[in-house]
Structures are given as structure tokens and as C-alpha cells.
Design a protein around this motif. Structure first.
Motif, PDB file in Angstrom:
ATOM      1  N   LYS A 120      54.599   8.971  23.177  1.00 46.45           N
ATOM      2  CA  LYS A 120      55.298   8.240  22.117  1.00 46.45           C
ATOM      3  C   LYS A 120      54.547   8.404  20.789  1.00 46.45           C
ATOM      4  O   LYS A 120      55.177   8.574  19.733  1.00 46.45           O
ATOM      5  N   GLN A 121      53.217   8.385  20.834  1.00 45.69           N
ATOM      6  CA  GLN A 121      52.424   8.619  19.625  1.00 45.69           C
ATOM      7  C   GLN A 121      52.685  10.011  19.066  1.00 45.69           C
ATOM      8  O   GLN A 121      52.800  10.204  17.856  1.00 45.69           O
ATOM      9  N   ASP A 165      56.059  10.012  17.374  1.00 47.86           N
ATOM     10  CA  ASP A 165      55.998   9.298  16.092  1.00 47.86           C
ATOM     11  C   ASP A 165      55.277  10.138  15.039  1.00 47.86           C
ATOM     12  O   ASP A 165      55.684  10.160  13.862  1.00 47.86           O
ATOM     13  N   ALA A 166      54.211  10.816  15.445  1.00 48.66           N
ATOM     14  CA  ALA A 166      53.455  11.652  14.506  1.00 48.66           C
ATOM     15  C   ALA A 166      54.324  12.792  13.995  1.00 48.66           C
ATOM     16  O   ALA A 166      54.324  13.108  12.792  1.00 48.66           O
ATOM     17  N   ILE A 224      46.140  13.999  18.172  1.00 45.51           N
ATOM     18  CA  ILE A 224      46.291  13.020  19.251  1.00 45.51           C
ATOM     19  C   ILE A 224      45.647  13.553  20.536  1.00 45.51           C
ATOM     20  O   ILE A 224      44.970  12.817  21.245  1.00 45.51           O
ATOM     21  N   SER A 250      56.814  11.759  11.413  1.00 40.24           N
ATOM     22  CA  SER A 250      56.260  11.407  10.100  1.00 40.24           C
ATOM     23  C   SER A 250      56.308  12.579   9.120  1.00 40.24           C
ATOM     24  O   SER A 250      56.099  12.396   7.912  1.00 40.24           O
ATOM     25  N   LYS A 305      49.837  17.883  13.919  1.00 37.23           N
ATOM     26  CA  LYS A 305      49.822  16.429  14.109  1.00 37.23           C
ATOM     27  C   LYS A 305      49.474  16.063  15.560  1.00 37.23           C
ATOM     28  O   LYS A 305      48.671  15.159  15.803  1.00 37.23           O
ATOM     29  N   ALA A 315      52.545   6.230  26.497  1.00 38.21           N
ATOM     30  CA  ALA A 315      52.167   5.792  25.152  1.00 38.21           C
ATOM     31  C   ALA A 315      51.672   6.962  24.309  1.00 38.21           C
ATOM     32  O   ALA A 315      51.966   7.052  23.101  1.00 38.21           O
ATOM     33  N   LEU A 316      50.925   7.878  24.920  1.00 36.09           N
ATOM     34  CA  LEU A 316      50.432   9.049  24.189  1.00 36.09           C
ATOM     35  C   LEU A 316      51.581   9.938  23.734  1.00 36.09           C
ATOM     36  O   LEU A 316      51.586  10.441  22.608  1.00 36.09           O
TER      37      LEU A 316
END
Length: 406
Positions: A364-365, A368-369, A403, A372, A399, A361-362
Motif C-alpha cells: 500500500k505504501q 501511495d508513493a 520503500i 504521488s 519511489k 501495508a508495504l
């Protein structure tokens, strides 16, 4: 002329499983008889015809006699005098040698129903040894039905060992081996396919990089199961629970191939096994002639799986480098497959099967960041060419750092 439903369709009906395709055998007929009724003949070597409406395969009852080596070394005999029992005799397993007529009446001369009840995969006759492909087919059926409790009969397993020891597996084409392997990867328990091949001495012929993993130790602290071959099967089992995708499952199978060549003095550690495994993945894929996407994902999983496990220890620059080197920005779907392989690897250890894997999940974040970021904004600020690429990279690092510090 009599027509019977045969093979997998009958077997799966008796097992109360969904029937996906139907095969028919025609007794007491000639090719001319079927052609007159509008059937279309396919192939020259086998008397197989397509139904003019359903497209189902209808084969004339036939017998086979061994005439050479490998899968194609057979003489086929088909005419109106071949009986249903003779046709069923040439098949591999008893559970695949049951026929059903139009009224639902079963013909079961080789006790397939009894073996379904006993949950046994059993050969029909000693002629089983004549076709080396049957080693792979039986292993695939074991992968399909093991969750129902099916096991291979001891005498059938012994025949499979005899075939392996004869060297005839080498006579199979890569295309045939890959077709069975591909289908096995899609079964309920794909790891059973490889476990069966190993149990009958058949893994080394086509999968030597995989066969080399058994007996190679891992540090017990991280791998309570210790043995790398056992770990690999556990990873494949977990991958099958996470995804139906055979590409993802194949990558899980290949992720630790580098451990098979770790120098003895380094054991039970495996320094650098990620990169050393990439040429082994390439070798295996080229031997099997796998589609390109299988090799590409397997090499990424092999080289980078430990990076994801250590996500919380990585610097933002390293995370971005991983995203870039794995081509995550251009191929996000493949990167999602990679994340599943890593999760399967993490869970494929004794006692870890139900643990959470937040690293996926991290990552994937982080992706995604990075996505952006709008390159047009940087272009408007005057960045072009290499400077634009460097600026995008720097923005990605900024970015991701947020995270990593969260």
C-alpha cells in the motif's frame, strides 16, 4: 381467509436474529380475493402477490408435485382448499416450516422448534429429494448457522448424497447455482457451504476445479495443514473474517486452483501454479456465469498472490510491474481487495491464523508513493507519448526503491 407469517422470518425470530424480509402465506383465498384488496400478482407460474403498501410477498397456500427434472419440474396446485399444514409440508427444512398468525401463535406441525433447540437442519419429508436445488440451500443454511452449532441431520445428508448421485444437479441452471453460491459467500462461515457440498458428493458437478484440490499435498514447511483443499477452506474462513465482500471471498476461494493440476512428479511443490491456475479460474467463472468483477479479481489473486508474500525479496522494478499488471493505479479499490486475499492466504495455514502480514501495508505504501508522482511535471519537462509512459514508470521505480530499502 387467514394470513400467516412463514419461513425465514419466523425462524429468525425464534433464533433471536434480525428479520430482514417477511413472507406470508394466505389460506382460504383465491387470486380474485387478493386482487380485490389491491394486491398485485407477480409471475404466472406461482400464485404470489405483492402487498399494496408494504410490498411484502403474499403467496396462496399451495402444494407441489414432481413432474420432471431439475428445479422447475413441478406442478403447482393452489386454491382455497389447500391447508396451512399442506403448504408447510412442501418446504425444505423443519426450521423453515413454522407459521405464525397475527396473534403470535405458532403452527409447527413438523417439529421445527424442536430442531431449532437441537440445532439440527432436518428435511421435512422424502419429497426433499425431488428438488436438487435443496442440496445447495441446505449447504447455505449450514454456512449461515454453523457458528451457532447447527449441523445437518444424518438422514438429510444422505438424501443430499442421493440427489448428487442421481445426476439431477446437472439439471440446475447456472444462474440458480450462482445465486445460492453468492448468498453462501455472504454468510458467517462461507467455507462450510463448500465443505458440505463436498461431504455429500456435490462439489464435483459445478466446482470440479475446487474439488480437485483435496488430497493434493503442500510442503509441510510452509503448510502445516498439508492438504490444499483444507488450506483453501482455511483461506476462505480468514477472508470472511477480514471482509464482508463476496467478491474478495470468491477470489480467496480461487487463489490456488492451479495446484489441482500440478504434475505428480513435482509434488509437494507447485512450480508455476499461479499462472496455470488462471485458465481454471476462467473456466469456473464461465460455468457459473459469475459477474465480471468476480472473475477479474480472482484471476489477479491467482496469478500474483505469491508476489506479495515475497515483497521483501522483490526488486523495485518487480513491485512496480505488479502494480501495473494488476491495474492498481486505475482500480485501487480492487487492488485493496487483492491485498486482503493475500493476507487471508497467508493466515489460512495451521498456526498462522493470528500472525501479522506487513506485506500488505508495504505494498500500500508503494502504491501511495507511485500515486504521488505528478505526470504534469514530466510533461512540462518535455515528455510525451511513449516517452512519458517510460518516464512515469522510471519515477515509480525510484519511489518504490526507497520503500524496499527502508
Amino acid at each position: 381467509m387467514q394470513i400467516f407469517l412463514v419461513g425465514g422470518a419466523v425462524r429468525d425470530q425464534l433464533l433471536e436474529r434480525t428479520v430482514t424480509e417477511k413472507d406470508w402465506v394466505v389460506v382460504g383465498a383465491t387470486p380474485k380475493d387478493l386482487l380485490k384488496q389491491g394486491f398485485k400478482q407477480v409471475g404466472k407460474d406461482f400464485p404470489v402477490f405483492l402487498h399494496p403498501e408494504s410490498g411484502d410477498e403474499y403467496a396462496l397456500a399451495r402444494t407441489e408435485r414432481k413432474s420432471g427434472k431439475g428445479y422447475y419440474g413441478f406442478i403447482i396446485h393452489a386454491d382455497e382448499n389447500v391447508t396451512l399444514e399442506q403448504d408447510l409440508l412442501r418446504r425444505d427444512l423443519t426450521i423453515n416450516a413454522i407459521a405464525m398468525d397475527e396473534n403470535g401463535t405458532l403452527t409447527d406441525p413438523y417439529n421445527g422448534q424442536a430442531d431449532i433447540k437441537a440445532k439440527k437442519l432436518r428435511h421435512i419429508s422424502p419429497a426433499f429429494r425431488e428438488d436438487p436445488l435443496r442440496v445447495l440451500r441446505v449447504a447455505r443454511f449450514a454456512a449461515r448457522y454453523s457458528h451457532l452449532g447447527f449441523t445437518i441431520a444424518d438422514e438429510t445428508l444422505e438424501f443430499m448424497r442421493e440427489i448428487a448421485n442421481s445426476g439431477e444437479l446437472a439439471e440446475l441452471s447456472a444462474e440458480r447455482v450462482w445465486k445460492e453460491t453468492y448468498r453462501a459467500l455472504g454468510e458467517k462461515s462461507p467455507q462450510v457451504y463448500f465443505e458440505v457440498l463436498r461431504s455429500c458428493n456435490s462439489l464435483e458437478q459445478w466446482f470440479p476445479e475446487l474439488a480437485a484440490l483435496w488430497g493434493v499435498p503442500n510442503p509441510p514447511k510452509w503448510h502445516p495443514e498439508v492438504d490444499t483443499g483444507v488450506h483453501t477452506m482455511m483461506v476462505l474462513e480468514q477472508a470472511a473474517q477480514l471482509s464482508d465482500d463476496p467478491v474478495t471471498r470468491f477470489a480467496a476461494l480461487c487463489h490456488d486452483l492451479g495446484k489441482g493440476i500440478t504434475p505428480a512428479e513435482d509434488l509437494p511443490g507447485h512450480p508455476g501454479h499461479e499462472k496455470s491456475g488462471v485458465p481454471l479460474v476462467r473456466s469456473l467463472c464461465r460455468r457459473l456465469k459469475t459477474p465480471t468483477e468476480y472473475e477479474q479479481l480472482a484471476k489477479i489473486a491467482c496469478e500474483f498472490h505469491l508476489h506479495l508474500h515475497r515483497f521483501e525479496e522483490l526488486k523495485a522494478k518487480t513491485v512496480v510491474k505488479l502494480l501495473e499488471k494488476s491495474d492498481a493505479f486505475r482500480k485501487p479499490a480492487r487492488f485493496a481487495q487483492f491485498l486482503q486475499v493475500c493476507e487471508a492466504d497467508y493466515r489460512g495455514r495451521a498456526g498462522f491464523e493470528k500472525r501479522d502480514y506487513p506485506q500488505a501495508a508495504l505494498m500500500k505504501q508503494a502504491l501511495d508513493a507511485c500515486n504521488s508522482i505528478k505526470p504534469q511535471t514530466l510533461i512540462a519537462r518535455g515528455f510525451t507519448g511513449k516517452k512519458l509512459g517510460d518516464a512515469i514508470h522510471s519515477e515509480r521505480v525510484k519511489k518504490v526503491k526507497l520503500i524496499c530499502q527502508a
